[in-house]
Design a protein around this motif. Structure first.
Motif, mmCIF file in Angstrom:
data_model
loop_
_atom_site.group_PDB
_atom_site.id
_atom_site.type_symbol
_atom_site.label_atom_id
_atom_site.label_comp_id
_atom_site.label_asym_id
_atom_site.label_seq_id
_atom_site.Cartn_x
_atom_site.Cartn_y
_atom_site.Cartn_z
ATOM 1 N N VAL A 117 0.828 -1.208 0.000
ATOM 2 C CA VAL A 117 0.000 0.000 0.000
ATOM 3 C C VAL A 117 0.866 1.264 0.000
ATOM 4 N N VAL A 118 2.181 1.099 0.129
ATOM 5 C CA VAL A 118 3.086 2.239 0.234
ATOM 6 C C VAL A 118 3.654 2.581 -1.141
ATOM 7 N N SER A 119 3.730 3.858 -1.443
ATOM 8 C CA SER A 119 4.338 4.320 -2.692
ATOM 9 C C SER A 119 5.846 4.440 -2.499
ATOM 10 N N ARG A 120 6.595 3.766 -3.323
ATOM 11 C CA ARG A 120 8.049 3.843 -3.254
ATOM 12 C C ARG A 120 8.548 5.112 -3.954
ATOM 13 N N MET A 121 9.705 5.566 -3.530
ATOM 14 C CA MET A 121 10.320 6.734 -4.150
ATOM 15 C C MET A 121 11.459 6.282 -5.055
ATOM 16 N N ASP A 122 11.429 6.714 -6.287
ATOM 17 C CA ASP A 122 12.507 6.418 -7.218
ATOM 18 C C ASP A 122 13.707 7.318 -6.902
ATOM 19 N N THR A 123 14.885 6.735 -6.757
ATOM 20 C CA THR A 123 16.067 7.510 -6.377
ATOM 21 C C THR A 123 17.145 7.484 -7.459
ATOM 22 N N THR A 124 16.742 7.242 -8.686
ATOM 23 C CA THR A 124 17.713 7.181 -9.786
ATOM 24 C C THR A 124 18.525 8.462 -9.896
#
Length: 309
Positions: free
Chosen positions: A261-268
């Protein structure tokens, strides 16, 4: 080179200061109160600094080359909802006060200004959505709106000789004390109920490394940029299971919280500068270290503490 860090004695700011000190930077902490003796591993300077848009604080930037704005005024222990019952003052200090500091830093000759923003600028998102810096922001709290508006104000000041960027931080944990998990650990060890919650986290020392890398990066790679800073997705059960293993606590762990249910953060984008988070190995080492410094109640104490009333 000298770095001025507003909010340098705070839960996040201390990690930034320690990283910069370890790498040989001269650091001045800006804030309302002088740091307690021994708070930092090496000597730091201090300059009075307030989030007040009506004050002229150009003196605080004397001799500084970089400015890291980590200062934030809020109800103790709360960021979202940190305005309490006074949203007008919350906005005046954290938005208007921050913008005044940005403008003063530019006029004072600061060469690079970094702002600690938050994933709260994205607001509540669909389950499992990946958050990228170009994802349309949609803050649903005053905290998130203030952070986003401050980002925009800082971006408008970007110019040759004054490079700006914002870091959108997820939840920050770490090994310094006081610690964000102090109450969580104490309640669990006392046998009190603790909530099941999932979220994204990053270690404070990894935040410090991200800041340092952005100070040292070529201007073209960070100018007027926004950078997600997040490391791993975890939840209360996993964190407390590490604590339980070290302390031998007899108390049951909370139910696992769903991670999907959690939105991940893209760290590219931040990883392109060479940044890497410490992952689960660092999470485990940190909780184990904190656990060893705790007083673990005996079985009799635990039984007493868990009694109602």
């Amino acid at each position: 080179m000298k770095v001025l860090v507003s909010g340098g004695t705070g839960l996040v700011g201390r990690y930034i200061v320690e990283e910069l000190l370890a790498e040989g930077y001269a650091v001045s902490v800006g804030g309302r109160h002088q740091p307690e003796p021994g708070l930092f591993s090496k000597p730091v300077g201090f300059v009075p600094l307030r989030l007040d848009p009506n004050e002229n604080q150009a003196h605080a930037f004397d001799d500084a080359y970089f400015f890291i704005h980590a200062g934030f005024s809020h109800v103790p222990g709360r960021y979202r909802g940190g305005e309490g019952d006074d949203p007008a003052t919350f906005q005046r200090l954290n938005l208007d006060g921050s913008v005044k500091l940005f403008e003063t830093a530019q006029r004072s000759g600061i060469r690079r200004c970094l702002f600690l923003s938050s994933r709260a600028v994205y607001g509540d998102r669909a389950a499992g959505e990946v958050l990228r810096e170009d994802t349309e922001a949609g803050p649903n709290t005053l905290y998130g709106r203030v952070k986003l508006d401050a980002e925009h104000a800082l971006s408008a000041l970007n110019a040759p000789g004054f490079t700006v960027a914002s870091l959108r931080l997820t939840g920050v944990y770490g090994d310094l004390r006081p610690n964000k998990w102090t109450d969580l650990f104490a309640n669990y060890l006392a046998g009190k109920p603790v909530p099941s919650r999932a979220g994204t986290e990053v270690h404070g020392r990894d935040v410090g490394q991200a800041i340092r890398m952005m100070l040292e990066a070529e201007t073209s790679r960070i100018a007027d940029g926004v950078f997600n800073v997040s490391d791993l997705l975890t939840e209360t059960h996993e964190i407390l299971s590490i604590l339980q293993k070290v302390t031998g606590s007899p108390h049951a762990l909370p139910a696992r919280a769903p991670l999907n249910v959690v939105s991940r953060m893209d760290t590219t984008r931040i990883e392109a500068l060479g940044w890497r988070g410490g992952g689960r190995a660092l999470l485990e080492a940190t909780v184990e270290g904190l656990a060893r410094g705790l007083h673990t109640p005996s079985a009799r104490e635990a039984q007493h503490l868990s009694r109602p009333g």
